[in-house]
Design a protein around this motif. Structure first.
Motif, PDB file in Angstrom:
ATOM      1  N   LEU A  27       0.829  -1.209   0.000  1.00 22.54           N
ATOM      2  CA  LEU A  27       0.000   0.000   0.000  1.00 22.54           C
ATOM      3  C   LEU A  27       0.862   1.258   0.000  1.00 22.54           C
ATOM      4  N   VAL A  28       1.900   1.282   0.830  1.00 26.10           N
ATOM      5  CA  VAL A  28       2.778   2.453   0.876  1.00 26.10           C
ATOM      6  C   VAL A  28       3.501   2.626  -0.460  1.00 26.10           C
ATOM      7  N   ALA A  29       3.900   1.512  -1.075  1.00 27.17           N
ATOM      8  CA  ALA A  29       4.586   1.584  -2.370  1.00 27.17           C
ATOM      9  C   ALA A  29       3.677   2.160  -3.448  1.00 27.17           C
ATOM     10  N   TYR A  40       6.000   2.478 -20.494  1.00 22.59           N
ATOM     11  CA  TYR A  40       4.929   2.598 -21.479  1.00 22.59           C
ATOM     12  C   TYR A  40       3.598   2.965 -20.805  1.00 22.59           C
ATOM     13  N   GLU A  41       3.406   2.484 -19.575  1.00 19.61           N
ATOM     14  CA  GLU A  41       2.194   2.831 -18.837  1.00 19.61           C
ATOM     15  C   GLU A  41       2.185   4.328 -18.516  1.00 19.61           C
ATOM     16  N   LEU A  42       3.326   4.857 -18.150  1.00 18.47           N
ATOM     17  CA  LEU A  42       3.434   6.292 -17.885  1.00 18.47           C
ATOM     18  C   LEU A  42       3.172   7.105 -19.151  1.00 18.47           C
ATOM     19  N   LEU A  43       3.691   6.624 -20.259  1.00 19.23           N
ATOM     20  CA  LEU A  43       3.477   7.322 -21.533  1.00 19.23           C
ATOM     21  C   LEU A  43       2.015   7.266 -21.947  1.00 19.23           C
ATOM     22  N   LYS A  44       1.336   6.145 -21.659  1.00 21.69           N
ATOM     23  CA  LYS A  44      -0.101   6.045 -21.943  1.00 21.69           C
ATOM     24  C   LYS A  44      -0.894   7.064 -21.141  1.00 21.69           C
ATOM     25  N   GLN A  45      -0.383   7.368 -19.935  1.00 23.15           N
ATOM     26  CA  GLN A  45      -1.032   8.357 -19.083  1.00 23.15           C
ATOM     27  C   GLN A  45      -0.660   9.785 -19.487  1.00 23.15           C
ATOM     28  N   ARG A  46       0.024   9.887 -20.629  1.00 24.12           N
ATOM     29  CA  ARG A  46       0.415  11.172 -21.219  1.00 24.12           C
ATOM     30  C   ARG A  46       1.396  11.949 -20.346  1.00 24.12           C
ATOM     31  N   GLU A  47       2.228  11.216 -19.632  1.00 29.19           N
ATOM     32  CA  GLU A  47       3.302  11.878 -18.898  1.00 29.19           C
ATOM     33  C   GLU A  47       4.377  12.300 -19.897  1.00 29.19           C
ATOM     34  N   GLU A  48       4.900  13.495 -19.736  1.00 30.88           N
ATOM     35  CA  GLU A  48       5.930  14.021 -20.624  1.00 30.88           C
ATOM     36  C   GLU A  48       7.240  13.263 -20.422  1.00 30.88           C
ATOM     37  N   ARG A  94      -1.479   4.154  -8.637  1.00 31.76           N
ATOM     38  CA  ARG A  94      -0.094   4.574  -8.395  1.00 31.76           C
ATOM     39  C   ARG A  94       0.130   5.950  -8.996  1.00 31.76           C
ATOM     40  N   GLY A  95       0.717   6.831  -8.220  1.00 30.14           N
ATOM     41  CA  GLY A  95       1.097   8.135  -8.740  1.00 30.14           C
ATOM     42  C   GLY A  95       2.325   8.027  -9.616  1.00 30.14           C
ATOM     43  N   THR A  96       2.640   9.104 -10.318  1.00 30.66           N
ATOM     44  CA  THR A  96       3.797   9.101 -11.219  1.00 30.66           C
ATOM     45  C   THR A  96       5.086   8.798 -10.464  1.00 30.66           C
ATOM     46  N   GLU A  97       5.266   9.425  -9.296  1.00 31.53           N
ATOM     47  CA  GLU A  97       6.500   9.208  -8.542  1.00 31.53           C
ATOM     48  C   GLU A  97       6.615   7.764  -8.065  1.00 31.53           C
ATOM     49  N   GLN A  98       5.483   7.168  -7.668  1.00 33.20           N
ATOM     50  CA  GLN A  98       5.515   5.772  -7.236  1.00 33.20           C
ATOM     51  C   GLN A  98       5.882   4.856  -8.406  1.00 33.20           C
ATOM     52  N   ASN A  99       5.349   5.173  -9.600  1.00 34.51           N
ATOM     53  CA  ASN A  99       5.677   4.372 -10.788  1.00 34.51           C
ATOM     54  C   ASN A  99       7.158   4.495 -11.147  1.00 34.51           C
ATOM     55  N   VAL A 100       7.693   5.711 -11.009  1.00 32.61           N
ATOM     56  CA  VAL A 100       9.111   5.910 -11.315  1.00 32.61           C
ATOM     57  C   VAL A 100       9.973   5.155 -10.314  1.00 32.61           C
ATOM     58  N   PHE A 101       9.570   5.144  -9.041  1.00 30.93           N
ATOM     59  CA  PHE A 101      10.322   4.381  -8.042  1.00 30.93           C
ATOM     60  C   PHE A 101      10.343   2.902  -8.422  1.00 30.93           C
ATOM     61  N   THR A 102       9.177   2.367  -8.816  1.00 35.77           N
ATOM     62  CA  THR A 102       9.099   0.962  -9.229  1.00 35.77           C
ATOM     63  C   THR A 102       9.967   0.710 -10.454  1.00 35.77           C
ATOM     64  N   LEU A 103       9.952   1.663 -11.384  1.00 35.32           N
ATOM     65  CA  LEU A 103      10.761   1.543 -12.597  1.00 35.32           C
ATOM     66  C   LEU A 103      12.248   1.439 -12.247  1.00 35.32           C
ATOM     67  N   ASP A 141      -5.191  -7.998   0.764  1.00 38.22           N
ATOM     68  CA  ASP A 141      -3.865  -8.510   0.388  1.00 38.22           C
ATOM     69  C   ASP A 141      -3.241  -7.631  -0.681  1.00 38.22           C
ATOM     70  N   ALA A 142      -2.029  -7.965  -1.046  1.00 40.65           N
ATOM     71  CA  ALA A 142      -1.278  -7.163  -2.022  1.00 40.65           C
ATOM     72  C   ALA A 142      -1.974  -7.131  -3.376  1.00 40.65           C
ATOM     73  N   ALA A 143      -2.663  -8.209  -3.731  1.00 45.69           N
ATOM     74  CA  ALA A 143      -3.382  -8.248  -5.015  1.00 45.69           C
ATOM     75  C   ALA A 143      -4.498  -7.213  -5.047  1.00 45.69           C
ATOM     76  N   ALA A 144      -5.199  -7.057  -3.922  1.00 49.25           N
ATOM     77  CA  ALA A 144      -6.263  -6.046  -3.844  1.00 49.25           C
ATOM     78  C   ALA A 144      -5.676  -4.648  -3.971  1.00 49.25           C
ATOM     79  N   VAL A 145      -4.538  -4.432  -3.337  1.00 52.98           N
ATOM     80  CA  VAL A 145      -3.871  -3.130  -3.438  1.00 52.98           C
ATOM     81  C   VAL A 145      -3.485  -2.851  -4.881  1.00 52.98           C
ATOM     82  N   GLU A 146      -2.920  -3.868  -5.540  1.00 53.71           N
ATOM     83  CA  GLU A 146      -2.473  -3.714  -6.932  1.00 53.71           C
ATOM     84  C   GLU A 146      -3.628  -3.348  -7.860  1.00 53.71           C
ATOM     85  N   SER A 147      -4.804  -3.940  -7.628  1.00 48.08           N
ATOM     86  CA  SER A 147      -5.929  -3.731  -8.537  1.00 48.08           C
ATOM     87  C   SER A 147      -6.748  -2.483  -8.213  1.00 48.08           C
TER      88      SER A 147
END
Length: 339
Positions: free
Chosen positions: A175-177, A240-248, A214-223, A204-210
Motif C-alpha cells: 500500500l505504501v509503495a 509505457y504505462e506512464l506514456l499512456k497516461q500522457r506523462e511528458e 499509483r502516482g507518477t512518482e511511485q511508478n518511477v520508483f518501481t521503474l 492482500d497485495a493483489a487487492a492493493v495492486e488492482s
C-alpha cells in the motif's frame, strides 16, 4: 511527553487544560484533536461546545475570553485554535494584534471547564519565545513528526485493524509503495480497500495492486527498482504505462534522475554513519522513502550512480535540443543500463 502517552492519558481521563500541537504530520495532529473531542464532548453537544478559531483572522485575546467564559449547558468546552503562528519564528499577521501577554496570564491559572488546543503548522517552535516556555510549563506540547519506516507500516496495519479488516503479510508495504507516505491518502485508500473486502475480510497485495492508483512518482520508483534488479521487461512496461497516461518523457527522465540522486545521497550519508532519521532530515524525505532508497543503494556502487546521473544529464540535453526522439532516448537509456 510524546503523543502516544498523551493519547493514553486522555483515554484514562487525564486531560491537560492546554495543548500545543506542532509538526509536519497534520493528519496525526487532527487525529489527536478528534480524540480529545470524542472523549470530552458528547456528539449532541458539539455544535456549541467545540469552538473553532483561526489566529490569522482572530486575535488570541478572543480565545482567552472564550476560555474564561463559563460554558452553557455543558460541563466542558473545547477550543480548537488553528494557524497559531505566535509560537513559531515566522512573522505574525500584521493586521491582527495578538495580546500574547493575556494568554501567558491565562496559562498560569487556566479555567477548569475549558481545554484549548493550538495547532501549529510548523516543524519547530521558537524556543526563545516566552509564550512557548509558558505553554511547556502550563500544558502539554506535542510534536507530530513523520513516522519512522517501521512505525508507518505499523500505523497502516493498525488502520486496517481499526476498520475491521485483516491484512495479509506484505500488504502494508504494497500500500505504501502504491499510495505513497501521505497519511491522508493512505487513510482514504484503507477506507476503500476495507469497503471492497467487507467487514472481517482480508486485504492482500493483489487487492492493493488492482484498486490503488499509483502516482507518477511511485511508478518511477518501481521503474528504478526494476532497473536495479535487471527486470527490464517490467521497467519498460512501467515506462509505457506512464506514456499512456500522457506523462511528458522529459518529466519522466527528470524523476528517474531525482530517484538516482536520492539513492546516491542516501548511500553517501549512510557511509558517514548517518541514521535513517538524520538522512531523512538532511535530504528532505520521509524516513520510509529513505529506507527504500537505502535498499536500492546497496545494489549500486557510488561511481556507477554518478555515471548514471551523468548519462541522464546528457539525455536531458539531447531531449530538450531535439537531438534524439524523447521516447527512444528513454528506451535506449534503460537498455544501456541493463546491458
Amino acid at each position: 511527553m510524546d503523543a502516544k502517552t498523551a493519547a493514553k492519558d486522555i483515554r484514562q481521563g487525564k486531560v491537560s487544560p492546554l495543548y500545543v500541537l506542532y509538526g509536519s504530520e497534520k493528519f496525526r495532529m487532527n487525529e489527536f484533536a478528534a480524540l480529545l473531542e470524542d472523549h470530552l464532548i458528547a456528539k449532541e453537544d458539539r455544535d456549541f461546545a467545540v469552538i473553532p478559531f483561526d489566529l490569522s483572522e482572530t486575535p488570541v485575546q478572543a480565545v482567552v475570553e472564550e476560555a474564561e467564559t463559563v460554558p452553557f449547558m455543558v460541563e466542558r468546552k473545547l477550543l480548537l485554535v488553528r494557524d497559531a503562528s505566535l509560537f513559531t519564528a515566522g512573522k505574525e499577521n500584521a493586521k491582527i494584534e495578538h495580546r500574547v501577554e493575556l494568554l501567558s496570564e491565562y496559562m498560569q491559572a487556566p479555567a477548569d471547564f475549558s481545554v484549548i488546543v493550538f495547532l501549529v503548522n510548523n516543524d519547530k517552535l521558537d524556543e526563545r519565545k516566552k509564550i512557548v516556555k509558558a505553554a511547556k510549563a502550563a500544558g502539554t506540547v506535542l510534536a507530530f513528526n513523520p513516522l519512522g519506516a517501521e512505525e508507518l507500516l505499523r500505523w497502516v496495519e493498525k488502520g486496517f485493524k481499526d476498520r475491521g479488516c485483516a491484512v495479509a503479510p506484505g500488504t502494508a508495504e504494497a500500500l505504501v509503495a502504491s499510495a505513497g507516505t501521505g497519511l491522508q491518502n493512505l487513510s482514504a485508500e484503507m477506507d476503500k480497500l476495507c469497503l471492497f473486502t467487507g467487514a472481517g475480510g482480508t486485504v492482500d497485495a493483489a487487492a492493493v495492486e488492482s484498486l490503488v492508483h499509483r502516482g507518477t512518482e511511485q511508478n518511477v520508483f518501481t521503474l528504478v527498482e526494476d532497473i536495479a534488479n535487471l527486470r527490464l521487461d517490467k521497467a519498460l512496461n512501467t515506462l509505457y504505462e506512464l506514456l499512456k497516461q500522457r506523462e511528458e518523457p522529459i518529466k519522466i527522465a527528470a524523476l528517474i534522475a531525482r530517484q538516482f540522486r536520492i539513492i546516491l545521497q542516501v548511500k553517501d550519508l549512510s557511509a558517514l554513519s548517518y541514521s535513517q532519521g538524520q538522512i531523512a532530515s538532511q535530504v528532505g524525505l520521509h524516513p520510509y522513502a529513505v529506507k527504500l532508497a537505502g535498499e536500492q543503494a546497496r545494489k549500486f556502487e557510488s561511481q556507477r550512480l554518478r555515471q548514471i546521473l551523468s548519462i541522464l544529464a546528457d539525455l536531458d540535453y539531447q531531449m530538450k535540443t531535439g537531438a534524439i526522439d524523447k521516447v527512444l532516448g528513454l528506451e535506449m537509456f534503460m537498455l544501456r543500463l541493463g546491458a
